[in-house]
Structure formats: structure tokens, C-alpha cells
Design a protein around this motif. Structure first.
Motif, PDB file in Angstrom:
ATOM      1  N   GLN A   1       0.522  -0.733   0.264  1.00 45.90           N
ATOM      2  CA  GLN A   1       0.288  -0.214  -0.050  1.00 45.90           C
ATOM      3  C   GLN A   1       0.835   1.335   0.148  1.00 45.90           C
ATOM      4  OE1 GLN A   1      -2.686   0.144   2.627  1.00 45.90           O
ATOM      5  NE2 GLN A   1      -4.442  -2.438   2.152  1.00 45.90           N
TER       6      GLN A   1
ATOM      7  N   LYS B   1       2.276   5.123  -6.433  1.00 42.87           N
ATOM      8  CA  LYS B   1       0.590   4.391  -6.818  1.00 42.87           C
ATOM      9  C   LYS B   1       0.562   3.719  -9.150  1.00 42.87           C
ATOM     10  CE  LYS B   1      -2.832   7.085  -4.693  1.00 42.87           C
ATOM     11  NZ  LYS B   1      -3.997   7.815  -4.848  1.00 42.87           N
TER      12      LYS B   1
ATOM     13  N   ARG C   1      -0.167   0.223  -9.510  1.00 48.69           N
ATOM     14  CA  ARG C   1      -0.972  -0.740 -10.435  1.00 48.69           C
ATOM     15  C   ARG C   1      -0.749  -1.392 -11.107  1.00 48.69           C
ATOM     16  NH1 ARG C   1      -5.815   0.026 -10.619  1.00 48.69           N
ATOM     17  NH2 ARG C   1      -5.772  -1.645 -11.377  1.00 48.69           N
TER      18      ARG C   1
ATOM     19  N   LEU D   1      -5.170   2.912  -4.037  1.00 49.47           N
ATOM     20  CA  LEU D   1      -4.541   3.667  -5.354  1.00 49.47           C
ATOM     21  C   LEU D   1      -5.987   4.222  -5.519  1.00 49.47           C
ATOM     22  CD1 LEU D   1      -4.287   0.304  -7.928  1.00 49.47           C
ATOM     23  CD2 LEU D   1      -2.427   2.420  -7.208  1.00 49.47           C
TER      24      LEU D   1
END
Length: 103
Positions: A42, A46, A50, A84
Motif C-alpha cells: 500500500q 501509485k 497499478r 490506489l
């Protein structure tokens, strides 16, 4: 894109941690490892996250049975789509509704 061999290595560990018998792997240790992995995932950039999520979807068909479900549910299990969408309240609400319907 993330190197697929690296994603396969991670997937193999996820399958092992999720499906190993308790006489092979202590459940408490497995849970701690998975929680640590989830937090680390996490926290990724990002764009990288992805790519990782997409790569897991791409390799899921290489597994079968329960192992395939573990790999296919990778993003769901670790709340990665939510990570995300952290800055998108509409998407977060959609993901919450999907999660509620699924659980």
C-alpha cells in the motif's frame, strides 16, 4: 511494466502463505508476514502499484484451483484498489459497495 518473473515469485509466496498446512507453516507467522506485505504494498508509488495489480491479473490464469483464486484476489485481499483510489472519494465508495456485496 513490472517484470513478470518478479510478480510470479511474489505470487508463489502468496499462494504458499495462504494454502500451506498449519503443520508446515505457523498461522500466526503467516498472518504477520501477510500484514507486513500488505502495508509495504500500500505504501508503493501509485504507478508502480497499478502495474503490480495489473500484472497479478495477467498471470492469474497460469495457476489453477485455489492458487488461482489467491492470485486473482491479490488486489482485493490487500485493499490495493482502495490504496490506489485514496484521493478519489467516488471510487472509494464504489469499491466499498463492491466489497460489501462480495462479503
Amino acid at each position: 511494466m513490472i517484470a513478470l518473473p518478479i510478480v510470479r515469485i511474489i505470487a508463489d509466496f502468496l499462494v504458499f502463505f495462504n494454502l500451506a498446512d498449519e503443520d508446515v507453516l505457523d498461522a500466526d507467522v503467516a498472518i504477520k508476514m501477510m500484514e507486513g506485505l500488505g502495508g509495504d504494498l500500500q505504501a508503493l508509488d501509485k504507478q508502480l502499484l497499478r502495474e503490480l495489480v495489473d500484472a497479478f491479473e495477467a498471470i492469474a490464469s497460469e495457476y489453477s484451483g485455489e492458487a488461482q483464486e489467491v492470485v486473482r484476489n491479490f488486489a482485493y485481499s490487500f485493499y490495493l484498489e482502495e490504496a490506489l483510489a485514496a484521493d478519489d472519494p467516488v471510487r472509494l465508495a464504489e469499491l466499498e459497495a463492491i466489497r460489501d456485496a462480495r462479503d
